[in-house]
Motif scaffolding. Structure first.
Motif, PDB file in Angstrom:
ATOM      1  N   VAL A  94       0.866  -1.172   0.000  1.00 12.63           N
ATOM      2  CA  VAL A  94       0.000   0.000   0.000  1.00 12.63           C
ATOM      3  C   VAL A  94       0.909   1.230   0.000  1.00 12.63           C
ATOM      4  CG1 VAL A  94      -1.744   1.313   1.258  1.00 12.63           C
ATOM      5  CG2 VAL A  94      -1.851  -1.181   1.211  1.00 12.63           C
ATOM      6  N   PHE A  95       0.605   2.170  -0.861  1.00 13.31           N
ATOM      7  CA  PHE A  95       1.402   3.391  -0.986  1.00 13.31           C
ATOM      8  C   PHE A  95       0.509   4.591  -0.676  1.00 13.31           C
ATOM      9  CE2 PHE A  95       2.655   0.232  -4.146  1.00 13.31           C
ATOM     10  CZ  PHE A  95       3.979   0.002  -3.807  1.00 13.31           C
ATOM     11  N   PHE A  96       1.156   5.660  -0.117  1.00  8.19           N
ATOM     12  CA  PHE A  96       0.380   6.872   0.115  1.00  8.19           C
ATOM     13  C   PHE A  96       1.247   8.076  -0.213  1.00  8.19           C
ATOM     14  CE2 PHE A  96       2.830   6.825   3.930  1.00  8.19           C
ATOM     15  CZ  PHE A  96       2.941   8.148   4.327  1.00  8.19           C
ATOM     16  N   ARG A  97       0.612   9.179  -0.468  1.00 11.34           N
ATOM     17  CA  ARG A  97       1.312  10.427  -0.780  1.00 11.34           C
ATOM     18  C   ARG A  97       0.409  11.576  -0.411  1.00 11.34           C
ATOM     19  NH1 ARG A  97       1.388  13.535  -5.752  1.00 11.34           N
ATOM     20  NH2 ARG A  97       3.253  14.884  -5.855  1.00 11.34           N
ATOM     21  N   VAL A  98       0.994  12.535   0.353  1.00 16.85           N
ATOM     22  CA  VAL A  98       0.309  13.776   0.717  1.00 16.85           C
ATOM     23  C   VAL A  98       1.203  14.904   0.252  1.00 16.85           C
ATOM     24  CG1 VAL A  98      -0.642  15.188   2.572  1.00 16.85           C
ATOM     25  CG2 VAL A  98      -0.757  12.683   2.710  1.00 16.85           C
ATOM     26  N   SER A  99       0.630  15.787  -0.584  1.00 16.46           N
ATOM     27  CA  SER A  99       1.458  16.858  -1.140  1.00 16.46           C
ATOM     28  C   SER A  99       0.586  18.064  -1.434  1.00 16.46           C
ATOM     29  CB  SER A  99       2.166  16.387  -2.416  1.00 16.46           C
ATOM     30  OG  SER A  99       1.200  16.152  -3.427  1.00 16.46           O
ATOM     31  N   THR A 100       1.273  19.188  -1.645  1.00 16.86           N
ATOM     32  CA  THR A 100       0.566  20.359  -2.136  1.00 16.86           C
ATOM     33  C   THR A 100       0.448  20.235  -3.650  1.00 16.86           C
ATOM     34  OG1 THR A 100       2.667  21.560  -2.284  1.00 16.86           O
ATOM     35  CG2 THR A 100       1.387  21.821  -0.246  1.00 16.86           C
ATOM     36  N   ILE A 107       4.895  14.346   1.206  1.00 16.91           N
ATOM     37  CA  ILE A 107       5.136  13.359   2.255  1.00 16.91           C
ATOM     38  C   ILE A 107       4.675  12.006   1.721  1.00 16.91           C
ATOM     39  CG2 ILE A 107       4.549  12.643   4.609  1.00 16.91           C
ATOM     40  CD1 ILE A 107       3.951  15.558   5.244  1.00 16.91           C
ATOM     41  N   GLY A 108       5.442  10.946   1.966  1.00 16.40           N
ATOM     42  CA  GLY A 108       5.047   9.602   1.547  1.00 16.40           C
ATOM     43  C   GLY A 108       5.792   9.142   0.327  1.00 16.40           C
ATOM     44  N   ASN A 109       5.164   8.341  -0.464  1.00 15.20           N
ATOM     45  CA  ASN A 109       5.765   7.739  -1.656  1.00 15.20           C
ATOM     46  C   ASN A 109       5.709   8.728  -2.817  1.00 15.20           C
ATOM     47  OD1 ASN A 109       4.046   5.247  -0.230  1.00 15.20           O
ATOM     48  ND2 ASN A 109       6.159   4.734  -0.755  1.00 15.20           N
ATOM     49  N   ALA A 110       6.872   9.212  -3.186  1.00 12.42           N
ATOM     50  CA  ALA A 110       6.932  10.222  -4.247  1.00 12.42           C
ATOM     51  C   ALA A 110       6.621   9.600  -5.608  1.00 12.42           C
ATOM     52  CB  ALA A 110       8.316  10.861  -4.262  1.00 12.42           C
ATOM     53  N   ARG A 137      -3.847   0.408  -8.140  1.00 14.30           N
ATOM     54  CA  ARG A 137      -5.086   1.187  -8.229  1.00 14.30           C
ATOM     55  C   ARG A 137      -4.881   2.392  -7.335  1.00 14.30           C
ATOM     56  NH1 ARG A 137      -9.674   1.783 -11.483  1.00 14.30           N
ATOM     57  NH2 ARG A 137     -11.486   2.320 -10.194  1.00 14.30           N
ATOM     58  N   VAL A 138      -5.005   3.582  -7.929  1.00 14.19           N
ATOM     59  CA  VAL A 138      -4.689   4.815  -7.216  1.00 14.19           C
ATOM     60  C   VAL A 138      -5.969   5.593  -6.980  1.00 14.19           C
ATOM     61  CG1 VAL A 138      -3.343   6.949  -7.207  1.00 14.19           C
ATOM     62  CG2 VAL A 138      -2.432   4.893  -8.325  1.00 14.19           C
ATOM     63  N   GLU A 148      -9.324  29.041   5.265  1.00 13.63           N
ATOM     64  CA  GLU A 148      -9.348  30.482   5.490  1.00 13.63           C
ATOM     65  C   GLU A 148      -8.511  31.222   4.458  1.00 13.63           C
ATOM     66  OE1 GLU A 148      -8.150  31.147   9.455  1.00 13.63           O
ATOM     67  OE2 GLU A 148      -9.911  30.142  10.343  1.00 13.63           O
ATOM     68  N   ARG A 149      -7.586  30.508   3.795  1.00 12.10           N
ATOM     69  CA  ARG A 149      -6.768  31.135   2.758  1.00 12.10           C
ATOM     70  C   ARG A 149      -6.849  30.276   1.496  1.00 12.10           C
ATOM     71  NH1 ARG A 149      -1.063  31.925   5.571  1.00 12.10           N
ATOM     72  NH2 ARG A 149      -1.612  29.828   6.285  1.00 12.10           N
ATOM     73  N   PRO A 150      -7.914  30.443   0.760  1.00 11.71           N
ATOM     74  CA  PRO A 150      -8.080  29.596  -0.447  1.00 11.71           C
ATOM     75  C   PRO A 150      -7.032  29.924  -1.497  1.00 11.71           C
ATOM     76  CG  PRO A 150      -9.745  31.323  -0.379  1.00 11.71           C
ATOM     77  CD  PRO A 150      -9.007  31.426   0.933  1.00 11.71           C
ATOM     78  N   GLY A 151      -6.819  28.955  -2.354  1.00 11.48           N
ATOM     79  CA  GLY A 151      -5.868  29.156  -3.455  1.00 11.48           C
ATOM     80  C   GLY A 151      -4.862  28.019  -3.533  1.00 11.48           C
ATOM     81  N   ARG A 152      -4.505  27.480  -2.387  1.00 12.53           N
ATOM     82  CA  ARG A 152      -3.563  26.359  -2.389  1.00 12.53           C
ATOM     83  C   ARG A 152      -4.338  25.086  -2.046  1.00 12.53           C
ATOM     84  NH1 ARG A 152       1.782  27.159   0.820  1.00 12.53           N
ATOM     85  NH2 ARG A 152       2.296  25.389  -0.555  1.00 12.53           N
ATOM     86  N   ARG A 153      -3.946  24.000  -2.697  1.00 11.43           N
ATOM     87  CA  ARG A 153      -4.657  22.739  -2.518  1.00 11.43           C
ATOM     88  C   ARG A 153      -3.745  21.667  -1.956  1.00 11.43           C
ATOM     89  NH1 ARG A 153      -8.456  21.847  -7.891  1.00 11.43           N
ATOM     90  NH2 ARG A 153      -9.648  23.789  -7.725  1.00 11.43           N
ATOM     91  N   LEU A 154      -4.412  20.764  -1.276  1.00 13.72           N
ATOM     92  CA  LEU A 154      -3.728  19.604  -0.719  1.00 13.72           C
ATOM     93  C   LEU A 154      -4.208  18.370  -1.490  1.00 13.72           C
ATOM     94  CD1 LEU A 154      -1.916  18.408   1.570  1.00 13.72           C
ATOM     95  CD2 LEU A 154      -4.043  18.073   2.871  1.00 13.72           C
ATOM     96  N   VAL A 155      -3.287  17.530  -1.926  1.00 19.68           N
ATOM     97  CA  VAL A 155      -3.608  16.315  -2.678  1.00 19.68           C
ATOM     98  C   VAL A 155      -3.228  15.107  -1.842  1.00 19.68           C
ATOM     99  CG1 VAL A 155      -3.189  14.958  -4.763  1.00 19.68           C
ATOM    100  CG2 VAL A 155      -3.267  17.470  -4.882  1.00 19.68           C
ATOM    101  N   ILE A 156      -4.198  14.219  -1.628  1.00 22.61           N
ATOM    102  CA  ILE A 156      -3.977  12.999  -0.840  1.00 22.61           C
ATOM    103  C   ILE A 156      -4.191  11.818  -1.776  1.00 22.61           C
ATOM    104  CG2 ILE A 156      -4.679  11.636   1.159  1.00 22.61           C
ATOM    105  CD1 ILE A 156      -5.833  14.257   2.320  1.00 22.61           C
ATOM    106  N   GLN A 157      -3.201  10.912  -1.842  1.00 24.63           N
ATOM    107  CA  GLN A 157      -3.286   9.743  -2.708  1.00 24.63           C
ATOM    108  C   GLN A 157      -2.984   8.483  -1.915  1.00 24.63           C
ATOM    109  OE1 GLN A 157      -0.484  11.817  -5.635  1.00 24.63           O
ATOM    110  NE2 GLN A 157      -1.533  10.303  -6.956  1.00 24.63           N
ATOM    111  N   VAL A 158      -3.741   7.445  -2.194  1.00 23.94           N
ATOM    112  CA  VAL A 158      -3.490   6.119  -1.635  1.00 23.94           C
ATOM    113  C   VAL A 158      -3.571   5.127  -2.798  1.00 23.94           C
ATOM    114  CG1 VAL A 158      -4.229   4.329  -0.017  1.00 23.94           C
ATOM    115  CG2 VAL A 158      -4.432   6.752   0.603  1.00 23.94           C
ATOM    116  N   ALA A 159      -2.570   4.244  -2.882  1.00 26.35           N
ATOM    117  CA  ALA A 159      -2.544   3.245  -3.956  1.00 26.35           C
ATOM    118  C   ALA A 159      -2.325   1.863  -3.361  1.00 26.35           C
ATOM    119  CB  ALA A 159      -1.439   3.566  -4.960  1.00 26.35           C
ATOM    120  N   GLU A 160      -2.892   0.900  -3.987  1.00 26.72           N
ATOM    121  CA  GLU A 160      -2.721  -0.486  -3.544  1.00 26.72           C
ATOM    122  C   GLU A 160      -2.474  -1.377  -4.759  1.00 26.72           C
ATOM    123  OE1 GLU A 160      -6.178  -2.207  -1.824  1.00 26.72           O
ATOM    124  OE2 GLU A 160      -7.463  -1.783  -3.553  1.00 26.72           O
TER     125      GLU A 160
END
Length: 476
Positions: A94-100, A107-110, A137-138, A148-160
């Protein structure tokens, strides 16, 4: 007896079997349907597995999302127990990735692949991809990094790994194949039994036909066979009927020949013996004259019986025929006999060519017999007229004479073999009209006999014999 000729079939069809053919044709069709059903089962199973496993991926994504902190930068407290359980259910890594979204913080599996079309805010997406050569499968989710400060997003990914999904789909496919194989076996066995049961009437018919005597040409009972085989049985019965008619025609010919030739031949033998014993030249000449007359009568009877046999049994090849030309030819052939008998023979053709479908030889034989009858029975000085015309009933050749005619009570019997009218004295065999009737039957026509004219006293005189051909035989 002319043998029944069947169409030539390929060599492989000479041992044609309905049961084997149906089973042979059914098996590829069923296998083709099973292959389609298996492909659909695999697709459906994969969709079901993705639906089930994607919910687990989404649960892992939300669990990670709930442990993301942005107070002092970006940090994640991983739910290790949940990931361990997730690895067990996924039967692989199982792989995960948290990034802007700009990739500056990760953070996690690049390098986990993102959906090619990008991510919509707050909408999870799932794709099949490869990660370091392994199919995965991702699942990915994008949200605002700081509401409170829109404009930047957080992307969360999990793969198995897809091994567990594929194994689930493979299991469904194997179950479907096993089920379909069992269905094929049951259907083929049932089909073989049903075909065997359905063919039992034909097998019974075969045994009945084989048990028949060689002279049994009675019709086969078509009510005892399936409806699909009834046309074949009717065709066989039609052929049997034709064979019966052929055999009956030959039997009649033998009987007729025996009946008609025995007495003339015995008479000929007696006359020859008399001529050989006689010494007086005048009596010898008289015997020879009688012998010649008897031979001519015997030849005529023989020719008529042969013509009748041909009319009953000969194969008829229909072709376009001009009745005017036929009547003219027959009248010309009969003119010498008409002159010898002192009879006025005339022809009244149709105003335009009248074409029918018929056999020229048989129709000529029929018309010559009519003319011969008229010329034999019409007294010297009489008239015989051949008329050709068309009316609402079709085409017609009519021979009209002013001879003694046929009594009205006896006309229904005219055309029977060896029947002669009670008012005729000339010798004859009674086969002329029988030949005409047989020819017309082969042409699907009919024979009509009527008086030529009425006398002033209310009586009848002469005969009008019509050869009628069916309306559909008349050409344009």
């Amino acid at each position: 007896m002319r043998p029944l000729r069947l169409p030539q079939l390929p060599a492989a069809w000479h041992r044609f079997s309905v049961r084997r053919t149906l089973l042979t044709l059914s098996l590829p069709i069923m296998l083709f349907m099973v292959s389609i059903e298996s492909a659909l089962t695999w697709k459906t199973g994969l969709q079901a597995a993705n639906a089930a496993y994607d919910r687990s991926l989404l649960g892992a994504i939300k669990a990670i999302d709930s442990n993301v902190s942005t107070d002092t930068g970006l940090s994640v407290e991983l739910p290790y127990r949940m990931l361990e359980f997730f690895e067990l259910t996924a039967s692989g890594q199982v792989f995960f990735r948290v990034s802007t979204d700009d990739g500056l913080v990760e953070i996690g599996n690049a390098g986990l692949p993102l959906p090619p079309g990008g991510l919509a805010l707050g909408v999870p997406q799932f794709i099949d991809a490869e990660y370091f050569g392994e199919p995965v499968r991702v699942g990915a989710l994008s949200r605002e990094l700081d509401p409170e400060r829109p404009g930047r997003r957080l992307v969360i990914q999990v793969a198995e790994s897809t091994a567990s999904r594929n194994e689930f789909s493979r299991g469904l496919l194997l179950q479907a194949i096993a089920r379909d194989a069992l269905t094929i076996l049951v259907v083929m066995a049932t089909l073989a039994l049903v075909i065997g049961w359905a063919l039992q009437p034909l097998e019974r018919l075969r045994r009945e036909v084989e048990a028949r005597s060689e002279d049994d040409l009675s019709p086969v009972d078509e009510t005892q066979v399936p409806a699909d085989a009834a046309p074949l049985v009717r065709a066989i019965n039609h052929h049997l009927q034709r064979q019966r008619e052929l055999i009956e025609g030959r039997r009649r010919f033998v009987d007729d020949a025996s009946h008609q030739l025995r007495t003339p031949l015995a008479t000929l033998s007696t006359q020859v013996g008399y001529a050989l014993r006689e010494q007086d030249p005048a009596r010898v000449a008289e015997a020879l004259s009688a012998l010649k007359s008897q031979i001519e009568d015997t030849v005529r009877r023989t020719n008529q019986m042969l013509a009748l046999a041909r009319a009953d049994t000969a194969e008829v090849q229909m072709e376009p025929l001009d009745l005017n030309a036929l009547a003219d030819r027959c009248a010309r052939e009969s003119w010498p006999a008409a002159r010898a008998a002192g009879v006025d023979l005339g022809l009244e053709p149709a105003p335009t060519p009248l074409t029918v479908l018929g056999h020229a030889g048989q129709l000529r034989e029929a018309l010559l017999n009519l003319l011969d009858n008229s010329l034999r029975y019409v007294p010297a000085g009489g008239q015989v007229t051949v008329q050709v015309f068309a009316d609402a009933e079709g085409a017609c050749i009519r021979v009209v004479d002013d001879g003694p005619g046929i009594p009205a009570a006896e006309r229904p019997r005219a055309g029977e073999r060896f029947f002669r009218g009670s008012n005729v004295e000339q010798p004859g065999s009674g086969l002329g009209l029988a030949i005409v009737r047989a020819v017309l039957q082969r042409h699907h026509g009919r024979l009509e006999i009527a008086a030529a004219q009425l006398t002033p006293e209310g009586g009848e005189r002469g005969t009008a014999v019509s050869l009628r051909l069916p309306v559909q035989a008349v050409g344009d």
